[in-house]
Design a protein around this motif. Structure first.
Motif, PDB file in Angstrom:
ATOM      1  N   LEU A   1       2.940   5.850  10.048  1.00 45.76           N
ATOM      2  CA  LEU A   1       3.640   4.772   9.350  1.00 45.76           C
ATOM      3  C   LEU A   1       4.681   5.357   8.407  1.00 45.76           C
ATOM      4  CD1 LEU A   1       0.602   2.460   8.500  1.00 45.76           C
ATOM      5  CD2 LEU A   1       2.290   2.167  10.318  1.00 45.76           C
ATOM      6  N   PRO A   2       5.921   4.930   8.523  1.00 48.45           N
ATOM      7  CA  PRO A   2       6.969   5.467   7.650  1.00 48.45           C
ATOM      8  C   PRO A   2       6.787   4.990   6.219  1.00 48.45           C
ATOM      9  CG  PRO A   2       7.831   3.629   8.918  1.00 48.45           C
ATOM     10  CD  PRO A   2       6.436   3.888   9.432  1.00 48.45           C
ATOM     11  N   GLU A   3       7.152   5.842   5.281  1.00 50.53           N
ATOM     12  CA  GLU A   3       7.030   5.495   3.867  1.00 50.53           C
ATOM     13  C   GLU A   3       8.383   5.660   3.189  1.00 50.53           C
ATOM     14  OE1 GLU A   3       4.517   6.860  -0.087  1.00 50.53           O
ATOM     15  OE2 GLU A   3       3.806   7.393   1.915  1.00 50.53           O
ATOM     16  N   MET A   4       8.859   4.606   2.553  1.00 54.88           N
ATOM     17  CA  MET A   4      10.146   4.646   1.869  1.00 54.88           C
ATOM     18  C   MET A   4      10.056   5.522   0.625  1.00 54.88           C
ATOM     19  SD  MET A   4      11.230   0.620   1.924  1.00 54.88           S
ATOM     20  CE  MET A   4      12.279   0.934   0.498  1.00 54.88           C
ATOM     21  N   PRO A   5      11.131   6.248   0.303  1.00 54.19           N
ATOM     22  CA  PRO A   5      11.156   6.991  -0.962  1.00 54.19           C
ATOM     23  C   PRO A   5      10.971   6.029  -2.140  1.00 54.19           C
ATOM     24  CG  PRO A   5      12.968   7.673   0.460  1.00 54.19           C
ATOM     25  CD  PRO A   5      12.355   6.478   1.112  1.00 54.19           C
ATOM     26  N   GLY A   6      10.110   6.404  -3.042  1.00 58.10           N
ATOM     27  CA  GLY A   6       9.857   5.558  -4.209  1.00 58.10           C
ATOM     28  C   GLY A   6       8.953   4.381  -3.932  1.00 58.10           C
ATOM     29  N   ALA A   7       8.330   4.349  -2.729  1.00 55.61           N
ATOM     30  CA  ALA A   7       7.503   3.193  -2.370  1.00 55.61           C
ATOM     31  C   ALA A   7       6.288   3.070  -3.273  1.00 55.61           C
ATOM     32  CB  ALA A   7       7.077   3.290  -0.910  1.00 55.61           C
ATOM     33  N   HIS A   8       5.704   4.200  -3.691  1.00 59.63           N
ATOM     34  CA  HIS A   8       4.524   4.140  -4.552  1.00 59.63           C
ATOM     35  C   HIS A   8       4.876   3.539  -5.911  1.00 59.63           C
ATOM     36  CE1 HIS A   8       1.025   5.998  -2.608  1.00 59.63           C
ATOM     37  NE2 HIS A   8       1.912   6.656  -1.871  1.00 59.63           N
ATOM     38  N   THR A   9       6.023   3.920  -6.450  1.00 62.69           N
ATOM     39  CA  THR A   9       6.456   3.346  -7.723  1.00 62.69           C
ATOM     40  C   THR A   9       6.706   1.854  -7.578  1.00 62.69           C
ATOM     41  OG1 THR A   9       7.471   5.452  -8.341  1.00 62.69           O
ATOM     42  CG2 THR A   9       8.180   3.493  -9.540  1.00 62.69           C
ATOM     43  N   LEU A  10       7.355   1.487  -6.454  1.00 62.24           N
ATOM     44  CA  LEU A  10       7.616   0.083  -6.181  1.00 62.24           C
ATOM     45  C   LEU A  10       6.308  -0.699  -6.065  1.00 62.24           C
ATOM     46  CD1 LEU A  10       9.613  -2.207  -5.368  1.00 62.24           C
ATOM     47  CD2 LEU A  10       9.352  -1.429  -3.008  1.00 62.24           C
ATOM     48  N   MET A  11       5.334  -0.108  -5.378  1.00 64.92           N
ATOM     49  CA  MET A  11       4.051  -0.775  -5.183  1.00 64.92           C
ATOM     50  C   MET A  11       3.342  -1.017  -6.518  1.00 64.92           C
ATOM     51  SD  MET A  11       0.724   0.831  -3.303  1.00 64.92           S
ATOM     52  CE  MET A  11       0.791   2.205  -4.467  1.00 64.92           C
TER      53      MET A  11
ATOM     54  N   ILE B   1      -3.043  -9.221   1.637  1.00 65.38           N
ATOM     55  CA  ILE B   1      -2.145  -8.639   2.641  1.00 65.38           C
ATOM     56  C   ILE B   1      -2.648  -7.267   3.056  1.00 65.38           C
ATOM     57  CG2 ILE B   1       0.183  -7.739   3.038  1.00 65.38           C
ATOM     58  CD1 ILE B   1       1.210  -9.961   1.181  1.00 65.38           C
ATOM     59  N   ARG B   2      -3.018  -6.459   2.072  1.00 70.57           N
ATOM     60  CA  ARG B   2      -3.522  -5.115   2.355  1.00 70.57           C
ATOM     61  C   ARG B   2      -4.800  -5.179   3.190  1.00 70.57           C
ATOM     62  NH1 ARG B   2      -7.112  -1.418   0.313  1.00 70.57           N
ATOM     63  NH2 ARG B   2      -6.393   0.765   0.210  1.00 70.57           N
ATOM     64  N   ALA B   3      -5.731  -6.050   2.815  1.00 71.08           N
ATOM     65  CA  ALA B   3      -6.979  -6.177   3.555  1.00 71.08           C
ATOM     66  C   ALA B   3      -6.728  -6.641   4.989  1.00 71.08           C
ATOM     67  CB  ALA B   3      -7.909  -7.160   2.837  1.00 71.08           C
ATOM     68  N   THR B   4      -5.788  -7.563   5.175  1.00 75.65           N
ATOM     69  CA  THR B   4      -5.483  -8.065   6.512  1.00 75.65           C
ATOM     70  C   THR B   4      -4.917  -6.960   7.396  1.00 75.65           C
ATOM     71  OG1 THR B   4      -5.047 -10.264   5.605  1.00 75.65           O
ATOM     72  CG2 THR B   4      -4.200  -9.807   7.804  1.00 75.65           C
ATOM     73  N   VAL B   5      -4.062  -6.105   6.840  1.00 78.33           N
ATOM     74  CA  VAL B   5      -3.519  -4.979   7.610  1.00 78.33           C
ATOM     75  C   VAL B   5      -4.645  -4.041   8.037  1.00 78.33           C
ATOM     76  CG1 VAL B   5      -2.034  -2.943   7.496  1.00 78.33           C
ATOM     77  CG2 VAL B   5      -1.239  -5.122   6.549  1.00 78.33           C
ATOM     78  N   LEU B   6      -5.565  -3.733   7.127  1.00 78.28           N
ATOM     79  CA  LEU B   6      -6.678  -2.845   7.454  1.00 78.28           C
ATOM     80  C   LEU B   6      -7.618  -3.486   8.478  1.00 78.28           C
ATOM     81  CD1 LEU B   6      -7.468  -1.436   3.900  1.00 78.28           C
ATOM     82  CD2 LEU B   6      -6.574  -0.141   5.849  1.00 78.28           C
ATOM     83  N   GLU B   7      -7.816  -4.789   8.392  1.00 80.15           N
ATOM     84  CA  GLU B   7      -8.615  -5.479   9.406  1.00 80.15           C
ATOM     85  C   GLU B   7      -7.944  -5.386  10.767  1.00 80.15           C
ATOM     86  OE1 GLU B   7      -9.148  -9.497   8.157  1.00 80.15           O
ATOM     87  OE2 GLU B   7      -9.876  -8.914   6.173  1.00 80.15           O
ATOM     88  N   ALA B   8      -6.637  -5.648  10.801  1.00 76.67           N
ATOM     89  CA  ALA B   8      -5.909  -5.640  12.071  1.00 76.67           C
ATOM     90  C   ALA B   8      -5.860  -4.260  12.701  1.00 76.67           C
ATOM     91  CB  ALA B   8      -4.493  -6.173  11.857  1.00 76.67           C
ATOM     92  N   ALA B   9      -6.036  -3.203  11.897  1.00 75.43           N
ATOM     93  CA  ALA B   9      -6.028  -1.837  12.434  1.00 75.43           C
ATOM     94  C   ALA B   9      -7.336  -1.486  13.132  1.00 75.43           C
ATOM     95  CB  ALA B   9      -5.759  -0.834  11.311  1.00 75.43           C
ATOM     96  N   HIS B  10      -8.366  -2.284  12.943  1.00 81.90           N
ATOM     97  CA  HIS B  10      -9.621  -2.079  13.672  1.00 81.90           C
ATOM     98  C   HIS B  10      -9.403  -2.557  15.110  1.00 81.90           C
ATOM     99  CE1 HIS B  10     -13.778  -2.590  14.969  1.00 81.90           C
ATOM    100  NE2 HIS B  10     -14.164  -1.878  13.908  1.00 81.90           N
TER     101      HIS B  10
ATOM    102  N   ALA C   1       3.056  -2.885   1.288  1.00 79.22           N
ATOM    103  CA  ALA C   1       1.820  -2.890   2.074  1.00 79.22           C
ATOM    104  C   ALA C   1       1.534  -1.510   2.650  1.00 79.22           C
ATOM    105  CB  ALA C   1       1.911  -3.928   3.191  1.00 79.22           C
ATOM    106  N   VAL C   2       2.555  -0.862   3.202  1.00 81.91           N
ATOM    107  CA  VAL C   2       2.367   0.471   3.789  1.00 81.91           C
ATOM    108  C   VAL C   2       1.954   1.469   2.715  1.00 81.91           C
ATOM    109  CG1 VAL C   2       3.548   2.409   4.897  1.00 81.91           C
ATOM    110  CG2 VAL C   2       3.894   0.083   5.745  1.00 81.91           C
ATOM    111  N   ALA C   3       2.630   1.433   1.573  1.00 79.68           N
ATOM    112  CA  ALA C   3       2.347   2.398   0.508  1.00 79.68           C
ATOM    113  C   ALA C   3       0.934   2.252  -0.039  1.00 79.68           C
ATOM    114  CB  ALA C   3       3.366   2.241  -0.623  1.00 79.68           C
ATOM    115  N   SER C   4       0.360   1.062   0.061  1.00 85.17           N
ATOM    116  CA  SER C   4      -0.977   0.827  -0.495  1.00 85.17           C
ATOM    117  C   SER C   4      -2.095   1.260   0.448  1.00 85.17           C
ATOM    118  CB  SER C   4      -1.159  -0.655  -0.839  1.00 85.17           C
ATOM    119  OG  SER C   4      -1.233  -1.446   0.333  1.00 85.17           O
TER     120      SER C   4
END
Length: 497
Positions: free
Chosen positions: A243-253, A37-46, A229-232
């Motif tokens: 890109l908005p980041e939810m509070p605690g998203a890194h812990t959740l990730m 999922i993370r790789a696909t998001v980064l691909e789509a950002a190209h 996905a955003v936090a990663s």
């Protein structure tokens, strides 16, 4: 002459992967789903990849089908069989050569662009490394170097010249940071994956009969997957893309990576990706033995739902309208009803890319799916694409009333019978020819399953109980593609997500 016969200068020799390779081992790691999922998001950002995705891909309207095809393709590309790798690389190159155009900002894109193809491989490698780091298991330098070499081999297998990916792992990281900082954009394709795809993800065939259950689970899970996905994503890109980041998203990730990683201790047959994907893709008429169990479960759930409706108070119903029959009232068909049916068929079948209109990429996506199912060689694949191209020209002439180069749902609904013209008949005949591998002028059970991945339909067989004639095949295809008949074998092939 094959790709292996003429390896690009400077690439490593030998297969890009083997059963004990670093990369091949990821396929049975549940964390690989999050990394993908993370790789696909980064691909789509190209910009170039994002434009190709949004204009040509079926990932919006048919995400499960695209997931299955992508996984199958990757399995072929990293497998130990050299001939399979060569065949798949050639198929991917033919497919990519057809994906070119201009984006919304009038910038050209080409799926064969070596820089864009190198970025796809770079995101897969970097996301694999990140997968281990976020799980608390950072890779050792030697492991990373071996893994990077395998990813470089993948580009070589595709026939790309060396140099588009840095030669060494040490040089890779500055290259990666530079692309992230200077080239990636907040593209429409990336936004669709992050915010629309998960929020509107249709049920896989396995759960298609449980819409309420699926919608409830999706509403709970989709925001969490998006936040993970955003936090990663790399921090510089998150800031620049806003890109908005939810509070605690890194812990959740990190918790998600750790929790998903624990599932790798379950029995291998439970978590093997090919088993999970094949189970999600099951249809009630599949010849897979598990389909009977799934059908029985669906039947029980439907009976429970019917009982619940029986016990619930019914709303007031209006008086019936129409004309009397011996068994009650029958409502005559109306133009509005026909229009709604036509628009549903347009959305579910014809609009393969999910952009709200019928364009050449939609028909090309149908040809691509059919060619992939049948694993066609170049001559047969070209015949199939040409037949669909002829049909597209016929559709434009018949249905594109405003001359904008595409067909809207309204234009289609107003003239749906025009679909069944000579060009569509030609598509059906070519599809029959490429499915009939032995040239017997009948499709047998094995050929039928290769195309539809279901059991051979008894009602479609001939007197010997094991053939499907050309006339029956063409008739059924025309009835389906013109929207006159549903519940055919073509429904799961072209309509289901």
């Amino acid at each position: 002459m094959t790709l292996q016969d003429t390896p690009p200068s400077g690439t490593r020799s030998g297969p890009p992967a083997s059963p004990d390779s670093r990369f091949a081992s990821f396929f049975d790691d549940p964390r690989w789903a999050l990394a993908m999922i993370r790789a696909t998001v980064l691909e789509a950002a190209h910009p170039a990849i994002g434009a190709a995705l949004i204009e040509n891909s079926t990932f919006v309207a048919h995400p499960w089908r695209r997931l299955r095809n992508t996984f199958l393709s990757m399995q072929r590309m990293v497998g130990a069989d050299e001939q399979t790798r060569e065949r798949e690389a050639a198929r991917l190159n033919r497919m990519h050569a057809r994906l070119k155009g201009t984006d919304a900002r009038n910038r050209p894109y080409d799926a064969m662009d070596p820089g864009a193809r190198a970025w796809v491989v770079a995101t897969l490698f970097e996301s694999s490394v990140t997968m281990f780091r976020l799980s608390g298991q950072p890779l050792e330098q030697e492991f990373m170097e071996e893994l990077y070499a395998e990813f470089q081999d993948m580009l070589g297998e595709m026939g790309d010249e060396p140099g588009h990916l840095p030669e060494t792992l040490t040089a890779f990281w500055p290259y990666y940071d530079k692309v992230v900082a200077e080239e990636l954009e907040n593209t429409e394709a990336m936004r669709v994956i992050l915010y629309k795809l998960f929020d509107h993800l249709p049920a896989p065939p396995l759960l298609s009969g449980l819409p309420t259950l699926w919608a409830t689970g999706r509403a709970l899970v989709a925001p969490v997957v998006g936040a993970i996905a955003v936090a990663s994503l790399p921090e510089p890109f998150r800031r620049r893309a806003g890109l908005p980041e939810m509070p605690g998203a890194h812990t959740l990730m990190q918790g998600a990576y750790l929790a998903v990683g624990l599932t790798r201790f379950l029995p291998a047959r439970w978590i093997a990706p090919e088993n999970v994907i094949s189970l999600l893709s099951l249809t009630p008429d599949s010849d897979d033995p598990r389909a009977r169990t799934v059908a029985a479960l669906h039947s029980r759930v439907k009976r429970a739902g019917a009982l619940l409706r029986l016990l619930s108070p019914l709303p007031d119903r209006p008086e019936p309208t129409g004309y009397a029959t011996p068994t009650g009232y029958a409502t005559p068909p109306t133009a509005t009803a026909h229009r709604h049916d036509a628009e549903d068929f347009f959305r579910q079948v014809l609009d393969q890319t999910g952009n709200g209109s019928l364009d050449w990429p939609d028909l090309a996506a149908m040809a691509r799916e059919l060619a992939s199912r049948l694993d066609l060689d170049e001559p047969e694949e070209t015949r199939l694409y040409q037949a669909f191209a002829d049909w597209w020209r016929e559709l434009q002439a018949a249905l594109d009333t405003d001359g904008d180069g595409s067909v809207s749902a309204q234009e289609y609904a107003a003239a749906a019978p025009s679909l069944a013209g000579p060009a569509l008949i030609r598509v059906a005949e070519v599809l029959f020819d490429v499915t009939d591998k032995d040239g017997s002028q009948h499709i047998d059970a094995d050929e039928y399953r290769a195309l539809f991945r279901t059991a051979f339909h008894r009602e479609a067989t001939g007197a010997d109980g094991a053939t499907y004639t050309r006339s029956a095949f063409v008739k059924e295809f025309l009835a389906f593609m013109s929207g006159r008949q549903r519940t055919t074998p073509f429904d799961p092939l072209l309509a289901e997500a």
